[in-house]
Write a protein that holds these residues in place. Sequence first.
Motif, PDB file in Angstrom:
ATOM      1  N   PRO A 322     -30.067  82.315  69.772  1.00  0.00           N
ATOM      2  CA  PRO A 322     -30.992  81.350  69.191  1.00  0.00           C
ATOM      3  C   PRO A 322     -32.438  81.607  69.616  1.00  0.00           C
ATOM      4  N   ILE A 323     -33.345  81.565  68.647  1.00  0.00           N
ATOM      5  CA  ILE A 323     -34.756  81.744  68.993  1.00  0.00           C
ATOM      6  C   ILE A 323     -35.496  80.404  69.051  1.00  0.00           C
ATOM      7  N   TYR A 324     -34.788  79.314  68.665  1.00  0.00           N
ATOM      8  CA  TYR A 324     -35.386  77.965  68.780  1.00  0.00           C
ATOM      9  C   TYR A 324     -34.470  77.081  69.598  1.00  0.00           C
ATOM     10  N   ARG A 325     -35.058  76.120  70.300  1.00  0.00           N
ATOM     11  CA  ARG A 325     -34.231  75.188  71.058  1.00  0.00           C
ATOM     12  C   ARG A 325     -33.813  74.022  70.159  1.00  0.00           C
ATOM     13  N   ARG A 326     -32.846  73.234  70.649  1.00  0.00           N
ATOM     14  CA  ARG A 326     -32.352  72.118  69.847  1.00  0.00           C
ATOM     15  C   ARG A 326     -33.349  70.959  69.869  1.00  0.00           C
ATOM     16  N   LEU A 327     -33.353  70.163  68.813  1.00  0.00           N
ATOM     17  CA  LEU A 327     -34.307  69.046  68.733  1.00  0.00           C
ATOM     18  C   LEU A 327     -33.814  68.006  67.736  1.00  0.00           C
ATOM     19  N   ILE A 328     -34.411  66.808  67.793  1.00  0.00           N
ATOM     20  CA  ILE A 328     -34.145  65.812  66.748  1.00  0.00           C
ATOM     21  C   ILE A 328     -35.399  65.726  65.872  1.00  0.00           C
ATOM     22  N   TRP A 329     -35.245  65.176  64.661  1.00  0.00           N
ATOM     23  CA  TRP A 329     -36.351  65.202  63.685  1.00  0.00           C
ATOM     24  C   TRP A 329     -37.600  64.520  64.232  1.00  0.00           C
ATOM     25  N   GLU A 330     -37.381  63.373  64.927  1.00  0.00           N
ATOM     26  CA  GLU A 330     -38.512  62.617  65.468  1.00  0.00           C
ATOM     27  C   GLU A 330     -39.385  63.469  66.391  1.00  0.00           C
ATOM     28  N   GLU A 331     -38.702  64.281  67.206  1.00  0.00           N
ATOM     29  CA  GLU A 331     -39.424  65.172  68.126  1.00  0.00           C
ATOM     30  C   GLU A 331     -40.266  66.167  67.342  1.00  0.00           C
ATOM     31  N   TYR A 332     -39.685  66.694  66.283  1.00  0.00           N
ATOM     32  CA  TYR A 332     -40.408  67.677  65.492  1.00  0.00           C
ATOM     33  C   TYR A 332     -41.608  67.051  64.796  1.00  0.00           C
ATOM     34  N   LEU A 333     -41.402  65.863  64.208  1.00  0.00           N
ATOM     35  CA  LEU A 333     -42.506  65.182  63.509  1.00  0.00           C
ATOM     36  C   LEU A 333     -43.634  64.854  64.479  1.00  0.00           C
ATOM     37  N   ALA A 334     -43.274  64.468  65.697  1.00  0.00           N
ATOM     38  CA  ALA A 334     -44.295  64.149  66.704  1.00  0.00           C
ATOM     39  C   ALA A 334     -45.098  65.402  67.067  1.00  0.00           C
ATOM     40  N   ALA A 335     -44.399  66.524  67.210  1.00  0.00           N
ATOM     41  CA  ALA A 335     -45.096  67.784  67.533  1.00  0.00           C
ATOM     42  C   ALA A 335     -46.026  68.176  66.382  1.00  0.00           C
ATOM     43  N   LYS A 336     -45.552  67.969  65.158  1.00  0.00           N
ATOM     44  CA  LYS A 336     -46.359  68.313  63.982  1.00  0.00           C
ATOM     45  C   LYS A 336     -47.602  67.418  63.905  1.00  0.00           C
ATOM     46  N   ALA A 337     -47.435  66.160  64.328  1.00  0.00           N
ATOM     47  CA  ALA A 337     -48.549  65.211  64.267  1.00  0.00           C
ATOM     48  C   ALA A 337     -49.661  65.576  65.236  1.00  0.00           C
ATOM     49  N   THR A 338     -49.328  66.301  66.285  1.00  0.00           N
ATOM     50  CA  THR A 338     -50.338  66.708  67.256  1.00  0.00           C
ATOM     51  C   THR A 338     -50.777  68.152  67.060  1.00  0.00           C
ATOM     52  N   HIS A 339     -49.832  69.023  66.788  1.00  0.00           N
ATOM     53  CA  HIS A 339     -50.144  70.459  66.760  1.00  0.00           C
ATOM     54  C   HIS A 339     -50.135  71.063  65.365  1.00  0.00           C
ATOM     55  N   PHE A 340     -49.838  70.258  64.370  1.00  0.00           N
ATOM     56  CA  PHE A 340     -49.860  70.665  62.960  1.00  0.00           C
ATOM     57  C   PHE A 340     -49.178  72.017  62.745  1.00  0.00           C
ATOM     58  N   ASN A 341     -49.900  72.995  62.185  1.00  0.00           N
ATOM     59  CA  ASN A 341     -49.243  74.246  61.790  1.00  0.00           C
ATOM     60  C   ASN A 341     -48.756  75.107  62.965  1.00  0.00           C
ATOM     61  N   LYS A 342     -49.042  74.670  64.211  1.00  0.00           N
ATOM     62  CA  LYS A 342     -48.534  75.431  65.364  1.00  0.00           C
ATOM     63  C   LYS A 342     -47.243  74.829  65.921  1.00  0.00           C
ATOM     64  N   ALA A 343     -46.788  73.722  65.321  1.00  0.00           N
ATOM     65  CA  ALA A 343     -45.644  72.992  65.885  1.00  0.00           C
ATOM     66  C   ALA A 343     -44.402  73.871  66.067  1.00  0.00           C
ATOM     67  N   LEU A 344     -44.113  74.683  65.055  1.00  0.00           N
ATOM     68  CA  LEU A 344     -42.895  75.484  65.099  1.00  0.00           C
ATOM     69  C   LEU A 344     -42.830  76.366  66.348  1.00  0.00           C
ATOM     70  N   THR A 345     -43.953  76.954  66.719  1.00  0.00           N
ATOM     71  CA  THR A 345     -43.955  77.887  67.852  1.00  0.00           C
ATOM     72  C   THR A 345     -43.630  77.164  69.164  1.00  0.00           C
ATOM     73  N   LEU A 346     -43.883  75.845  69.215  1.00  0.00           N
ATOM     74  CA  LEU A 346     -43.617  75.099  70.455  1.00  0.00           C
ATOM     75  C   LEU A 346     -42.126  74.991  70.756  1.00  0.00           C
ATOM     76  N   PHE A 347     -41.289  75.181  69.734  1.00  0.00           N
ATOM     77  CA  PHE A 347     -39.850  75.041  69.941  1.00  0.00           C
ATOM     78  C   PHE A 347     -39.147  76.378  70.114  1.00  0.00           C
ATOM     79  N   ARG A 348     -39.928  77.423  70.204  1.00  0.00           N
ATOM     80  CA  ARG A 348     -39.308  78.740  70.418  1.00  0.00           C
ATOM     81  C   ARG A 348     -38.770  78.844  71.838  1.00  0.00           C
ATOM     82  N   CYS A 349     -37.627  79.490  71.963  1.00  0.00           N
ATOM     83  CA  CYS A 349     -37.030  79.625  73.295  1.00  0.00           C
ATOM     84  C   CYS A 349     -37.857  80.587  74.136  1.00  0.00           C
TER      85      CYS A 349
END
Length: 349
Positions: A322-349
Amino acid sequence: MSSVTQLFKNNPVNRDRIIPLDFTNTKTLPDSHVWSKPEPETTSGPIPVISLSNPEEHGLLRQACEEWGVFHITDHGVSHSLLHNVDCQMKRLFSLPMHRKILAVRSPDESTGYGVVRISMFYDKLMWSEGFSVMGSSLRRHATLLWPDDHAEFCNVMEEYQKAMDDLSHRLISMLMGSLGLTHEDLGWLVPDKTGSGTDSIQSFLQLNSYPVCPDPHLAMGLAPHTDSSLLTILYQGNIPGLEIESPQEEGSRWIGVEPIEGSLVVIMGDLSHIISNGQFRSTMHRAVVNKTHHRVSAAYFAGPPKNLQIGPLTSDKNHPPIYRRLIWEEYLAAKATHFNKALTLFRC
Ligand SMILES: C=C1C[C@]23C[C@H]1CC[C@H]2[C@@]12CCC[C@@](C)(C(=O)O1)[C@H]2[C@@H]3C(=O)O
Ligand SMILES: O=C(O)CCC(=O)C(=O)O
Ligand SMILES: [Fe+2]
């Protein structure tokens, strides 16, 4: 409380980024709405078209998700008349005078109602668009504010459309996960419970977009570049072009127009499908441009996982951990709300 409601509660939008310009009274593009777009001309491209009634074409889904992350679907089972009604009701809503639309405006910490799209806060310049967001029972409340005596038809059409999208998104998600080799058991959470409201069913959000005619379309932006924070998004775009995707072959340098196909819907893979597929499915960057002659409307239905359900790469392939860690949608939306287009990279393993 749904994951989207929670997102707006925890990450309110600045008040000055909610009420759009009164476009009907604006004959020249104000500086606040001038974007410099140095990119080369948009080209058209061979966006895949997949018929859902032909099981042989289901094999093309995986390829479409891996190569494009965006495709048209035909024979999707959503009736022509329903799409026509949705189109008419959107035009009816957005043609209302500004002083009416303002009555149904979103509060800073609310997800539903009239206003500018959320991502506006990440850009200095303002977009040439307005939106109306629908979720759950707030639909009737806002529609009553818009049309005190005459909201039944709008509500009925939007409710019927949401149901049609619920069914279609379930089918699509099952097909897509199936194409990744997942069994029915892995998909257990996608089967809605009998009431359709269980915590084990997908969560959704319907966004109606309006792009009024624009005096200087080349300098304006309808919807700024972004990826969707969903599992997948189903987009109705009528027959006016405007949706563009970043070229998968020439990222960062070329946009490809997604030309409307009569009666079809567009499916856009979201960031969560990119994560679940362990990076195999693209969540393609896209935007909407505006034009000088036609008022364009679109309806985007965002499908996300059930509340509190952990998702992550579904891979048992030892060669591709796996190249991404596990998460729930709320966590992802919160990351997107702060980091916008960089959010995905924050969940990389
Ligand atoms: C379910 C979703 C999808 C969200 C976040 C959350 C609620 C608001 C949605 C939108 C709707 C309009 C485009 C977008 C880009 C925006 O600005 O707000 C979307 C965003 C995303 O895909 O990130
Ligand atoms: O209006 C369009 O074509 C694009 C809409 C979109 O990308 C969105 O609502 O997320
Ligand atoms: Fe989008």
